[in-house]
Structure formats: C-alpha cells, structure tokens
Design a protein around this motif. Structure first.
Motif, PDB file in Angstrom:
ATOM      1  N   LEU A  11       2.677 -46.097 -38.457  1.00 20.85           N
ATOM      2  CA  LEU A  11       3.911 -45.516 -38.964  1.00 20.85           C
ATOM      3  C   LEU A  11       4.033 -44.052 -38.569  1.00 20.85           C
ATOM      4  CD1 LEU A  11       6.458 -46.053 -40.594  1.00 20.85           C
ATOM      5  CD2 LEU A  11       5.216 -45.423 -42.658  1.00 20.85           C
ATOM      6  N   ARG A  13       2.927 -42.701 -35.903  1.00 24.46           N
ATOM      7  CA  ARG A  13       3.313 -42.629 -34.484  1.00 24.46           C
ATOM      8  C   ARG A  13       4.803 -42.883 -34.304  1.00 24.46           C
ATOM      9  NH1 ARG A  13      -1.763 -45.315 -33.731  1.00 24.46           N
ATOM     10  NH2 ARG A  13      -0.707 -47.330 -33.615  1.00 24.46           N
ATOM     11  N   GLN A  14       5.396 -43.693 -35.191  1.00 20.18           N
ATOM     12  CA  GLN A  14       6.827 -43.978 -35.110  1.00 20.18           C
ATOM     13  C   GLN A  14       7.676 -42.836 -35.667  1.00 20.18           C
ATOM     14  OE1 GLN A  14       7.785 -47.880 -36.787  1.00 20.18           O
ATOM     15  NE2 GLN A  14       5.761 -48.612 -36.217  1.00 20.18           N
TER      16      GLN A  14
END
Length: 364
Positions: A11, A13-14
């Motif tokens: 998450l 990284r998003q």
C-alpha cells in the motif's frame, strides 16, 4: 489489510505522496465459515450489524487514536461505513464519512431477493440494524459525502439534520483510454461479452449467477458462438462451477482489466442488488464500450437511455438488447463514443477531485 499475509509495504508503494502509511493486519471472516458464524452470533447481542461488527479492529482503532493525538491532522476520512467502528467520530479531528453506497439498501435488496425464509429473516434483521447504524454514523460525522444525488436524498430521510453532500463518481480518462493502439474498438471481438468487478462482493456474484442462468442461454439461442468473460478477484466456488458448466471464462484477479474491456463487444451490468453508483460503468464508458445494465446496475448515474446506455430489468429484454448490439456494430460504437464524450465532459478524476477538496476545505 484484509489478508494477514499481504505485503505490508504494498500500500505504501501505491501511495508514494503520503508522509506515512500504516498497515494493520486484519482477516475478515468469510461468509459461511466458523469465524463468520461466531461474529454473527455475537452481533445479535450488539446494536452493530454483523458486516460492521466483523470489521472492528482494536489495533487499527488504537493507531487512529495514537496518530490523531500525537500529530496535527486537519481531517479524517472514513472510507466506507465499515471503517467507522475504528474511527473517533466526535473527537478533536473532524471526520468525513465517504459513503460509496447506501449500505442498508444493499442488504434490504438482498433480503428481498432471497427465497430461503430463514436466510430472509436474518437479512431482514441485518438491513434494519444497518439502517440504524448508518443513519447514526451520518449524524455523528461532521460531513457525509455520497456518490449520487439519489444516495444523498436517501440518507437524508433518516438523518435530515446531517451535513450530506453528493459528489459524482469519477474515472481516470487517460488510464481507460490511453496507451498505444487504444481506441474505442481496439482489438474488439464481435461476439464477446464482459463483466468486471470484485467477485467477493455479493451483488456482483448474484449478478453473474443471474446472467449465466437466465440471460446467457437466451443470447446463445440466437448467437451460439457468443462468449462471456467474468473478470474480478475471489470468485466463489459455486460461481466457478456454474461458469465451467456454461462454458464461461472466469479470470480471478488480473493485473489490468483494460484489455478485457477493450476486447469485448458488449459490457454487461446485470445487478439486482446494490447501492451507490457503479464505477465499472464509468470505466466501460471511458473505454468507449456499449453497456447494457439493469436499472439498479446504473442507479444514480446521469445516463440517457439509448444515447449512453441501454437498460433492461428482465431476462428476455436484457438478452434482446445484448443481441441487438452484437448484431449492430455501428450502434454499439455510437453508444460507446457518446459515453466516452460524457465522461470527458463531466466525470474526469480532476473535476471530481476538485469538488471533494472544496468540501474538505470548507469543513476544515
């Protein structure tokens, strides 16, 4: 996170622009499992509906208290009603409740569609408890945002004194119409039908059982070579078995839904249960696809019948409209092009985000 084995850093990284992302492991009890039955029995002694009861997470609630106490935040957004048990609605930090659906209506419609008397009685209790909980959450939050005017009015019936605003669903126009070789009919297969959506969400599962059992045979009676692809995570065993028997492709989780949408001649949304608005329809229209939907499937969307979408609420009519589009490429492309233009004019992410930000700034 809903899976305790999920990569806790995924998450983060998003969301590269976030200062901090905290991931708390949580496994939701699956319907029919021992954990779900235990949560169901305990919820009967609680004012919480079972679907909210099983989303309580003491570790998450503690993190919310910690960060809201130790840091200076302007605003807390409770995304979906199911986040509310872990949020302080009347604390120092104002809360926006983002209602993607009117949740009690989903349960009410599920109850109405159930033929099992015991299950129907349990669902009747669930939707009534959900309605009370949902209206109380709207009254306690400083602002509630819905995704359609219909939902705003519906919630306002039970919480007339609450601050409730409607912001339409948006779509990433570049993502759903960008890329090399992308076009309204790029790679289109003339006899292919597609549905996309999370298949662990009951309204989607019900819709596909309905389509396979009642609509697809009528379509294949006229066009035997037609194919159906169901794209979405966590399809249930019963759906996979029904699809295998009917010669339907079920993909499960995919990295990118766009190739499946582009390849289809017709996009179907045969929902009989649901609330909010269907983002899947906006994604299909942004890709330039002709859509056939039930009234519930397109509920809350400002789409003109015969211009942007075709609607049908019984199996015979639904099948007939799908067949009309399969046989008439000019008509389905005209529908897809009109839908794309509407998305460009009114429902881009940038336009919707500005409305959301304006409401948040006003509240702060």
């Amino acid at each position: 996170t809903e899976d305790s084995e999920e990569d806790e850093h995924a998450l983060a990284r998003q969301l590269p622009r976030c200062t901090q992302v905290i991931s708390v492991p949580h496994t939701l009890a699956k319907r029919g499992g021992v954990g779900f039955l235990w949560a169901l029995m305990r919820s009967w002694l609680s004012p919480l509906p079972v679907s909210v009861f099983k989303c309580r997470n003491a570790a998450l609630a503690a993190e919310v208290i910690r960060v809201s106490t130790d840091s200076q935040f302007d605003l807390c957004v409770a995304d979906f009603l199911y986040a509310v048990p872990n949020v302080i609605l009347e604390g120092a930090v104002p809360v926006v409740l983002f209602e993607h659906n009117v949740e009690y209506m989903i349960w009410r419609r599920t109850s109405a569609n159930s033929t099992n008397l015991l299950r129907r009685a349990a669902l009747e209790l669930e939707w009534r408890k959900m309605r009370r909980y949902e209206s109380r959450a709207c009254r306690r939050a400083q602002l509630t945002i819905t995704v359609s005017e219909n939902d705003r009015l519906l919630l306002g019936v039970d919480a007339p004194e609450s601050g409730i605003e409607a912001i339409p669903t948006g779509v990433d126009l570049e993502y759903f119409h960008g890329g090399e070789g992308a076009g309204y009919d790029s790679g289109e297969q003339p006899n292919e039908i597609v549905f996309t959506g999370s298949m662990d969400w009951h309204p989607n599962d019900d819709a596909m059982h309905y389509f396979i059992d009642s609509i697809l045979p009528l379509v294949r009676r006229e066009v035997p070579e037609v194919s159906l692809t169901i794209v979405g995570r966590n399809p249930g065993r019963q759906l996979r078995e029904a699809a295998a028997t009917a010669g339907v492709t079920v993909t499960g989780t995919v990295d990118d839904v766009r190739p499946y949408i582009r390849r289809a001649a017709v996009y179907v949304v045969p929902l009989r249960i649901g609330g909010g608005t269907r983002l899947k329809i906006f994604e299909a229209l942004a890709t330039g696809k002709a859509v056939v939907s039930t009234t519930i499937g397109a509920e809350g969307l400002p789409l003109e019948e015969g211009v942007h979408i075709l609607r049908a609420d019984d199996a015979d009519t639904f099948a007939g409209k799908v067949l009309d589009l399969l046989r008439d490429s000019s008509r389905r492309h005209a529908l897809g092009a009109a839908g794309r233009r509407l998305m460009e004019q009114e429902y881009s992410w940038s336009r919707v985000a500005q409305d959301f930000e304006r409401h948040c700034r006003t509240l702060v």
